[in-house]
Scaffold this motif. Structure first.
Motif, PDB file in Angstrom:
ATOM      1  N   LYS A  67     -30.968  35.215  25.645  1.00  0.00           N
ATOM      2  CA  LYS A  67     -30.696  34.513  24.713  1.00  0.00           C
ATOM      3  C   LYS A  67     -29.966  33.685  25.273  1.00  0.00           C
ATOM      4  O   LYS A  67     -30.349  32.063  25.664  1.00  0.00           O
ATOM      5  N   ASP A  68     -28.784  33.915  25.729  1.00  0.00           N
ATOM      6  CA  ASP A  68     -27.869  33.072  26.701  1.00  0.00           C
ATOM      7  C   ASP A  68     -28.181  32.098  27.802  1.00  0.00           C
ATOM      8  O   ASP A  68     -28.459  31.239  27.871  1.00  0.00           O
ATOM      9  N   VAL A  69     -29.357  33.274  28.136  1.00  0.00           N
ATOM     10  CA  VAL A  69     -29.673  32.864  29.950  1.00  0.00           C
ATOM     11  C   VAL A  69     -30.884  31.650  29.203  1.00  0.00           C
ATOM     12  O   VAL A  69     -30.904  30.601  30.257  1.00  0.00           O
ATOM     13  N   HIS A  70     -31.614  31.741  28.749  1.00  0.00           N
ATOM     14  CA  HIS A  70     -32.542  30.631  28.119  1.00  0.00           C
ATOM     15  C   HIS A  70     -32.163  29.320  27.685  1.00  0.00           C
ATOM     16  O   HIS A  70     -32.358  28.108  28.172  1.00  0.00           O
ATOM     17  N   ARG A  71     -30.586  29.918  26.763  1.00  0.00           N
ATOM     18  CA  ARG A  71     -30.094  28.291  26.567  1.00  0.00           C
ATOM     19  C   ARG A  71     -29.432  27.757  27.366  1.00  0.00           C
ATOM     20  O   ARG A  71     -29.157  26.365  27.546  1.00  0.00           O
ATOM     21  N   PHE A  72     -28.491  28.190  28.533  1.00  0.00           N
ATOM     22  CA  PHE A  72     -28.038  28.078  29.804  1.00  0.00           C
ATOM     23  C   PHE A  72     -29.456  26.861  31.062  1.00  0.00           C
ATOM     24  O   PHE A  72     -28.438  26.626  31.782  1.00  0.00           O
ATOM     25  N   THR A  73     -29.936  27.058  31.160  1.00  0.00           N
ATOM     26  CA  THR A  73     -31.116  26.667  32.143  1.00  0.00           C
ATOM     27  C   THR A  73     -32.834  26.145  31.244  1.00  0.00           C
ATOM     28  O   THR A  73     -33.218  26.080  32.582  1.00  0.00           O
ATOM     29  N   HIS A  74     -31.825  26.084  30.204  1.00  0.00           N
ATOM     30  CA  HIS A  74     -33.061  25.064  29.596  1.00  0.00           C
ATOM     31  C   HIS A  74     -32.971  23.968  29.014  1.00  0.00           C
ATOM     32  O   HIS A  74     -31.982  23.899  28.190  1.00  0.00           O
ATOM     33  N   HIS A  75     -33.354  22.366  29.852  1.00  0.00           N
ATOM     34  CA  HIS A  75     -32.514  21.436  29.777  1.00  0.00           C
ATOM     35  C   HIS A  75     -33.424  20.519  29.291  1.00  0.00           C
ATOM     36  O   HIS A  75     -34.626  20.800  29.168  1.00  0.00           O
ATOM     37  N   ASP A  76     -33.374  19.454  27.964  1.00  0.00           N
ATOM     38  CA  ASP A  76     -34.250  18.118  27.786  1.00  0.00           C
ATOM     39  C   ASP A  76     -33.855  17.069  29.387  1.00  0.00           C
ATOM     40  O   ASP A  76     -34.281  16.217  29.203  1.00  0.00           O
ATOM     41  N   PHE A  77     -32.771  17.082  29.841  1.00  0.00           N
ATOM     42  CA  PHE A  77     -31.719  16.817  30.540  1.00  0.00           C
ATOM     43  C   PHE A  77     -31.337  15.279  29.594  1.00  0.00           C
ATOM     44  O   PHE A  77     -31.485  13.553  30.469  1.00  0.00           O
ATOM     45  N   VAL A  78     -31.581  15.050  29.254  1.00  0.00           N
ATOM     46  CA  VAL A  78     -30.933  13.979  27.427  1.00  0.00           C
ATOM     47  C   VAL A  78     -30.004  14.341  27.208  1.00  0.00           C
ATOM     48  O   VAL A  78     -28.762  14.019  27.612  1.00  0.00           O
ATOM     49  N   ASP A  79     -30.096  15.281  25.636  1.00  0.00           N
ATOM     50  CA  ASP A  79     -29.074  16.074  25.250  1.00  0.00           C
ATOM     51  C   ASP A  79     -28.257  17.099  25.723  1.00  0.00           C
ATOM     52  O   ASP A  79     -27.104  17.184  25.153  1.00  0.00           O
ATOM     53  N   ARG A  80     -28.736  17.267  26.178  1.00  0.00           N
ATOM     54  CA  ARG A  80     -28.773  19.390  26.909  1.00  0.00           C
ATOM     55  C   ARG A  80     -28.683  19.204  28.904  1.00  0.00           C
ATOM     56  O   ARG A  80     -29.831  18.790  28.637  1.00  0.00           O
ATOM     57  N   VAL A  81     -27.879  19.293  29.287  1.00  0.00           N
ATOM     58  CA  VAL A  81     -27.725  18.999  31.365  1.00  0.00           C
ATOM     59  C   VAL A  81     -26.689  19.855  31.130  1.00  0.00           C
ATOM     60  O   VAL A  81     -25.585  20.077  30.683  1.00  0.00           O
ATOM     61  N   GLY A  82     -27.128  20.493  32.070  1.00  0.00           N
ATOM     62  CA  GLY A  82     -26.627  21.282  32.964  1.00  0.00           C
ATOM     63  C   GLY A  82     -26.754  21.042  34.372  1.00  0.00           C
ATOM     64  O   GLY A  82     -27.885  21.100  35.097  1.00  0.00           O
ATOM     65  N   LEU A  83     -25.307  21.223  34.799  1.00  0.00           N
ATOM     66  CA  LEU A  83     -25.542  21.127  36.793  1.00  0.00           C
ATOM     67  C   LEU A  83     -24.972  22.240  37.578  1.00  0.00           C
ATOM     68  O   LEU A  83     -23.730  23.149  36.636  1.00  0.00           O
ATOM     69  N   ALA A  84     -25.298  22.631  38.347  1.00  0.00           N
ATOM     70  CA  ALA A  84     -24.995  23.936  39.161  1.00  0.00           C
ATOM     71  C   ALA A  84     -24.305  23.483  40.551  1.00  0.00           C
ATOM     72  O   ALA A  84     -25.029  22.509  41.263  1.00  0.00           O
ATOM     73  N   ALA A  85     -22.838  24.152  41.228  1.00  0.00           N
ATOM     74  CA  ALA A  85     -22.382  23.717  42.451  1.00  0.00           C
ATOM     75  C   ALA A  85     -23.517  24.753  43.258  1.00  0.00           C
ATOM     76  O   ALA A  85     -23.097  26.082  42.697  1.00  0.00           O
ATOM     77  N   THR A  86     -23.857  25.004  44.718  1.00  0.00           N
ATOM     78  CA  THR A  86     -24.462  26.107  45.641  1.00  0.00           C
ATOM     79  C   THR A  86     -23.818  26.410  46.710  1.00  0.00           C
ATOM     80  O   THR A  86     -23.947  25.403  47.177  1.00  0.00           O
ATOM     81  N   VAL A  87     -24.087  27.158  47.164  1.00  0.00           N
ATOM     82  CA  VAL A  87     -23.482  27.024  48.389  1.00  0.00           C
ATOM     83  C   VAL A  87     -24.816  28.225  49.326  1.00  0.00           C
ATOM     84  O   VAL A  87     -25.043  29.111  48.264  1.00  0.00           O
TER      85      VAL A  87
END
Length: 988
Positions: A67-87
Motif C-alpha cells: 500500500k505504501d509503495v502504491h501511494r508513493f508512486t501514484h500521483h495526480d501531479f496536482v494535489d499529490r506530487v513526488g520527485l526523485a533524485a537519481t544517479v
C-alpha cells in the motif's frame, strides 16, 4: 491495474525533469515519480538506515508495504506530487507533497497549502540533495497554485530542520506534540534567491574544481603506436609532470590475441577498459571515434569517474545526427553524475604546482601565472597560448571546451570568482548559451577581478556549428552594451584580449584617466598623445627625453612620473638610441628594462600602471616580462599506477601533423590530429616553459595604439569598480498606481479579443497605462477631414501641429508628414490641403492634430523583453542620423538612478543635451525620471513586453511625450528565477 482514481489527472510533466549540480560537484537528475518506479523505490528504501526511516515516519518502519509503495508512486501531479533524485537511474532521494486544507486533511484546489516530506539515502546525505529537491518541489507547488508548505520534523533531525531554515523562505516555527512544525511561504524572496545562487556558485565551482584537480587520469583511446590524439594527450600529460596517477586505456588490449601480461604505453600502465584498472579514476580523457563514446561513458560512469574531457569530434558540429548524438552523450554522462568538457574539445590545463595537469593537445605546458583562460575554439586556444607564452604571461588554468555541451564559460566564471590562484579572467566566446546568467555571473566576478571577453561570430546571424543557444532578437551592439554595464571588458580581437590581459594581470588599476607620457622619441610621444585622446583619456604633455637619453634618464623620468600626483598612469616610449660612435644601439633592451623596473620598485606603493611602447628594441619586452628562467623539472615518481619515469622528448608524433597515421589495425581507429579540427601543430615533449611573470612585470607593446587601448580599458574598468562599490538605487515614486496598472493589464489580456501572442494597446489604453506610472502622453485628436482638424485645434488651442500617423510615415518627419506651429484656422486648412495633395488621401495618411509644446531635443525611450537577455531599457536621440549610426544606449531592467544617468550620457550625440555650440542645456533630470518610470513599469509588470515613447521632446524645463506604443503579452518564462538546473537536453 489502476482504478479511475489512480489515473493521473494531468499528463506526465516532463518539464519538471532537470539535471542539477550537487554540493560536491557531482550531478543528479530530478524527475517526477511514476507508477513504473515501484521497484526502484523499494530498492532505495532498503538502502536507507533505520535512523533515517525513523526520522521520516516517526516510528520504526523497516520496510514499505504494498500500500505504501502504491501511494508513493501514484500521483495526480496536482494535489499529490513526488520527485526523485537519481544517479545511474537509481533513486538517491525522494520528496513529495500532499495538498491539505486548514485542518491538515487531504484536499484539492483552491486549498493552497501542502505537507512536504523528504527522504535521502544515507550515503548521499551532505551532498545538498535535499536542498535541491526543495527548490524543485517548491517550483512545482507554485505552478499548481500551492503557496505554503507545512513540514513536521523530529527535533533530533537537525539536518532536515537546517534544510528548511536555510532555504531563505519566509517561515514560521512551532513545537507541537514532540515535533517541530514548520510553515514555509513559497513566494521567492531576496534571501531565498540569494541562498539559491550562493549554492549554485559553490556547486558549479566545485564541479569545475573536480575537473581541474584530479588525483588520477585515464586516457581512453591511447594507441599502441605513436600518433593519434589519445597518445598525444598521454605524452602531454607526462611531459607536464602531472602529480597524480596516469593510466592508458585501449580496448584493443582486451581483444582476442591480446596478452595477459602487464602492458605499458609511454611508461604508464595500459588496460583494455576503465573497469580493468581496479583503482579509482577521477578524470577520463576520451579520444575514441564518436560511435564508441557511449560504451566508454558507461564504462567510466559505472566505475566512479567524476568527469570527462571528450576530444572526439562528430557531434553537433556535423549536423542533425551529430546533434542527437550530443544530446544522448550529455544525458548519459549526467545520469552517472559526471560532467563533460566538450565534445570536440581541445582539453584542459591546470598549472598549479600541486597538480601540473596538461590534459590537452597543447604540446607545451604554459607558465604558471594568474590568468584564467577559456575558449570555445581550439585553434584560437592555440593562438592565445602561444601569444601569452611569447609575451611572458602565465596561466592559472586553461580550458578549450569545443561544443561546450555541458560545462561552459558560466561554470568557469563560478570557479574563477573565488579561485585564489586567478586574478584575471580571459574569455573567447563564439556564443553565449545563457546571456541572462552570464551577465549576472560576470557582474559578480568583475566586482572582484577583471573579466575580458572577445566575442566571435558577431555578424554571422547564427551560432557556430555545435553551439546550442537560445534565440535572441537583441542586436550584438546591445549585448555588448549590457556586458559593459556588468563590468565586462569587451574587446574586438584576440590580440586586444592578450594586450588587456597582460596589463591587468601585472599592473594596478589606474585611479583615473590622466596619463603621463615620456620617452626618447618626440614623434612616438605625439602618436601616444593622439591615441589617448581617441580613447577618451586625458594625456599630459609628452616629456621628450631626446634620442640621447640613456637608461638612467628613463629611470629618473619614470620615478618622477610615478611620484607626480597629477597623473594616474604612465606610458613609456622607447626607440633604439644612438651611441657615442654614432651607431644605433639595438641590443640594450635588457639594460633599459632593468632601469624601468628599478624605477617601479622604488615607488612608495604600486598605485599607477606603467606600460611600455617599444620600436625595434631587442630583448626589451622579454626582459620587462621577467620570464626568462626555466621552469623546474619535477622529480620522478614511483610506479604503482604512477608515471614510472619521465620519458625523454619524443620525436614529433605522426598525429601532430597533416597526414598523420591512425592507430594500428589491431585496435580501433582513434581520431587523429589530422582530422581533429583543432589538432596540435607541434611535437609533444617534456615541459620547457618559463616561470610566471613577477608582480613587477611591465607589459610592453609594439604600437602606441595597442598600449593605449589596453590602458583605456583598464581606466574604464577601474571606474566601473569604484562605482560598483556604491551602486545606485531604484527610486520609489508615490504617484505610481501599480494595482491600477495590473488591473488594466489583466482586463486587456483577459478580454475576448486578446490573442495568445499579445496585443498592442490603442492610444487611449496606452495613455491610461502610462499615466498609472506618472508618464503623461500629450493628447492627439483625429482629423479625418479639414473641418475635423479645425474642430480639434479649437479644443486644444492654437498653435497646433498637424501630422500623419500612417505606418509608412510615422516618426518620419524627413518625409514631410508633419506641419508645425500652425497658429490659425487658415494656416491649418492650408497645411491640410498641402499634406493631402502631396502625400495622399486622408484615409491613407490618418492625420491627427496635437498641441504644440516647448521646443527641445527630440529623443526616443524604449523598452523590450528578450527571451534570452530579459528586459532592456534603451535610449537615443530621434532622427535618421542616430538610427543610421546606431547611436543607442542600453541598460538592463531594473535600472538604477546611476544607470539612467550613464545611459543618457553614453551617447555620441549626448552633447546635444548639454548645451552643444551654445544651445540651452535641456532638462536631463526630467528625462532620467521618465527612463526610471518606464523601467519600473516593465519590471513591475512583465506582461508589458514592449514600450516605445517617440518622440520625447526634452526642453530646457520639462519634457513632453508626444507618442506612445505599448504591447502586452503573456510574460515569457524567467529561467533565472526558477530552481537550479543545468541546460536541458530533452530529445523531443
Amino acid at each position: 491495474m489502476q482504478s479511475a482514481s489512480d489515473q493521473p489527472e494531468h499528463d506526465y510533466p516532463d518539464h519538471w525533469e532537470a539535471d542539477v549540480v550537487l554540493r560536491d560537484g557531482g550531478t543528479a537528475r530530478i524527475r517526477p515519480i511514476t507508477a513504473d518506479d515501484a521497484d526502484r523505490l523499494v530498492s532505495f528504501y532498503e538502502q536507507v538506515s533505520d535512523e533515517s526511516k525513523y526520522y521520516r515516519f516517526f516510528a520504526p518502519y523497516p520496510r514499505l508495504s504494498a500500500k505504501d509503495v502504491h501511494r508513493f508512486t501514484h500521483h495526480d501531479f496536482v494535489d499529490r506530487v513526488g520527485l526523485a533524485a537519481t544517479v545511474g537511474g537509481e533513486f538517491i532521494a525522494t520528496v513529495r507533497y500532499d495538498r491539505i486544507n486548514d485542518r491538515g486533511l487531504p484536499a484539492s484546489a483552491p486549498a493552497d497549502e501542502a505537507e512536504v516530506a523528504f527522504l535521502v539515502q544515507d550515503a548521499h546525505q551532505g551532498r545538498g540533495v535535499a536542498s535541491a529537491l526543495l527548490e524543485h518541489i517548491a517550483a512545482v507547488a507554485r505552478e499548481r497554485d500551492i503557496r505554503r508548505f507545512a513540514a513536521e520534523v523530529l527535533p533530533a533531525n537537525t539536518k532536515m530542520i537546517k534544510v528548511f531554515t536555510d532555504a531563505g523562505y519566509t517561515q514560521k516555527r512551532s513545537f507541537e506534540d514532540g515535533s517541530v512544525r514548520l510553515h514555509l511561504d513559497l513566494e521567492p524572496t531576496d534571501r531565498s534567491l540569494a541562498v539559491q545562487r550562493a549554492r549554485e556558485q559553490r556547486a558549479e565551482a566545485r564541479s569545475v574544481q573536480r575537473l581541474l584537480t584530479p588525483r588520477s587520469v585515464a586516457v581512453v583511446g591511447a594507441g599502441r603506436a605513436p600518433g593519434g590524439v589519445g597518445r598525444t594527450v598521454l605524452r602531454n600529460l607526462l611531459g607536464a609532470g602531472f602529480t597524480g596517477r596516469v593510466y592508458a586505456v585501449n580496448a584493443a588490449l582486451g581483444e582476442a590475441g591480446g596478452t595477459a601480461e602487464a602492458v605499458e604505453l609511454d611508461g604508464v600502465p595500459a588496460y583494455p577498459s576503465v573497469a580493468a584498472i581496479g583503482e579509482p579514476v577521477d578524470l577520463a580523457i576520451v579520444a575514441v571515434p564518436a560511435e564508441r563514446v557511449p560504451e566508454v561513458v558507461a564504462d567510466c560512469g559505472e566505475h566512479g569517474v567524476q568527469g570527462l574531457v571528450v576530444l572526439s569530434a562528430g557531434y553537433a558540429e556535423s549536423g542533425a545526427a551529430g546533434r542527437e548524438r550530443q544530446r544522448q552523450l550529455v544525458r548519459q554522462a549526467r545520469s552517472y553524475g559526471m560532467r563533460i568538457i566538450g565534445p570536440n574539445a581541445f582539453g584542459i590545463i591546470n598549472t598549479a604546482a600541486e597538480v601540473s595537469l596538461n590534459a590537452s593537445l597543447a604540446p607545451q605546458m604554459p607558465a604558471a601565472g594568474r590568468i584564467g583562460l577559456f575558449t570555445q575554439s581550439g585553434a584560437i586556444g592555440i593562438a592565445l597560448l602561444a601569444g601569452l607564452h611569447r609575451r611572458g604571461a602565465g596561466l592559472s588554468s586553461f580550458i578549450s571546451a569545443g561544443n561546450r555541451a555541458d560545462v561552459s564559460g558560466n561554470d568557469f566564471l563560478q570557479h574563477w570568482y573565488d579561485d585564489p590562484g586567478t586574478d584575471v579572467v580571459l574569455l573567447y566566446l563564439e556564443s553565449i548559451g545563457n546571456p541572462r546568467k552570464f551577465t549576472r555571473l560576470a557582474r559578480r566576478t568583475a566586482a572582484v577581478k577583471p573579466v575580458v571577453v572577445v566575442k566571435g561570430a558577431r555578424h554571422s546571424g547564427s551560432a557556430p556549428p555545435g553551439h546550442r543557444v537560445p534565440v535572441t532578437r537583441v542586436p550584438h551592439a546591445t549585448v555588448s552594451a549590457l556586458l559593459r554595464q556588468a563590468g565586462v571588458i569587451r574587446v574586438d580581437t584576440v590580440t586586444e584580449l592578450v594586450d588587456a590581459g597582460l596589463l591587468l594581470a601585472a599592473q594596478p588599476l589606474p585611479a583615473g584617466p590622466r596619463v603621463a607620457i615620456l620617452g626618447n622619441s618626440e614623434s612616438l610621444g605625439l602618436l601616444t598623445y593622439d591615441a589617448c585622446l581617441t580613447e577618451g583619456l586625458r594625456p599630459l604633455r609628452p616629456l621628450d627625453l631626446t634620442t640621447a637619453a640613456e637608461p638612467a634618464d628613463f629611470r629618473d623620468a619614470l620615478a618622477a612620473a610615478l611620484a607626480d600626483e597629477t597623473s594616474d598612469a604612465v606610458v613609456v616610449n622607447a626607440i633604439p638610441w644612438v651611441g657615442e660612435n654614432g651607431a644605433t644601439e639595438f641590443g640594450d633592451g635588457e639594460v633599459l628594462a632593468a632601469s624601468l623596473r628599478e624605477a617601479v620598485a622604488s615607488a612608495p606603493a604600486p598605485t599607477k600602471p606603467v606600460v611600455v611602447v617599444h620600436v625595434e628594441m631587442g630583448g626589451l619586452a622579454e626582459a620587462l616580462a621577467a620570464a626568462t628562467s626555466t621552469r623546474p623539472t619535477p622529480p620522478d615518481r614511483g610506479t604503482a599506477g604512477a608515471v614510472a619515469t619521465r620519458p625523454p622528448a619524443p620525436p614529433t608524433p605522426a598525429a601532430a601533423s597533416p597526414g598523420a597515421t591512425p592507430a594500428p589495425a589491431a585496435g580501433p581507429a582513434a581520431p587523429t590530429a589530422a582530422n581533429h579540427p583543432t589538432g596540435p601543430g607541434a611535437p609533444a615533449g617534456p615541459a620547457s616553459s618559463t616561470t610566471p611573470a613577477s608582480p613587477g612585470a611591465i607589459p610592453a607593446y609594439p604600437a602606441a595604439e595597442r598600449a593605449v587601448r589596453a590602458l583605456a580599458e583598464a581606466v574604464r574598468y577601474g571606474q566601473w569598480r569604484r562605482q560598483a562599490a556604491e551602486p545606485g538605487r531604484v527610486p520609489e515614486y508615490e504617484d505610481i498606481d501599480e494595482a491600477g496598472a495590473a488591473a488594466l493589464i489583466e482586463r486587456v489580456l483577459g478580454g475576448e479579443d486578446a490573442e495568445p501572442q499579445g496585443v498592442t494597446l490603442d492610444t487611449a489604453q496606452a495613455g491610461e497605462l502610462l499615466a498609472r506610472y506618472g508618464i503623461a502622453v500629450l493628447p492627439t485628436l483625429p482629423a479625418p477631414t479639414p473641418d475635423a482638424a479645425v474642430s480639434a485645434a479649437a479644443r486644444l488651442g492654437y498653435p497646433v501641429a498637424l501630422k500623419t500617423t500612417a505606418p509608412h510615415l510615422r516618426h518620419r518627419p524627413d518625409l514631410g508628414g508633419v506641419r508645425l506651429d500652425l497658429a490659425s484656422e487658415e494656416q491649418l486648412r492650408a497645411a491640410y490641403a498641402e499634406l493631402t495633395e502631396v502625400l495622399g488621401k486622408p484615409e491613407e495618411l490618418q492625420p491627427v492634430v496635437q498641441a504644440m509644446v516647448p521646443r527641445g531635443v527630440d529623443t526616443v525611450v524604449r523598452s523590450a523583453i528578450d527571451p534570452a537577455v530579459g528586459a532592456v531599457l534603451s535610449f537615443g536621440l530621434s532622427g535618421a542620423a542616430s538610427e543610421l549610426l546606431g547611436d543607442t544606449a542600453h541598460r538592463l531592467v531594473p535600472a538604477t538612478d546611476r544607470d539612467v544617468a550613464e545611459l543618457v550620457r553614453s551617447l555620441r550625440t549626448a552633447p546635444l543635451l548639454f548645451g552643444w555650440r551654445g544651445s540651452a542645456p535641456v532638462d536631463t533630470p526630467a528625462l532620467e525620471e521618465v527612463l526610471l518610470r518606464v523601467s519600473r513599469l516593465v519590471d513591475d509588470h512583465p506582461e508589458v513586453v514592449a514600450v516605445s515613447l517617440e518622440p520625447v521632446v526634452v526642453a530646457p524645463r520639462g519634457l513632453s511625450v508626444l507618442g506612445a506604443t505599448v504591447r502586452l503579452a503573456p510574460p515569457p518564462p524567467r529561467t533565472d528565477l526558477g530552481p537550479r538546473s543545468l541546460p536541458s537536453y530533452r530529445t523531443a
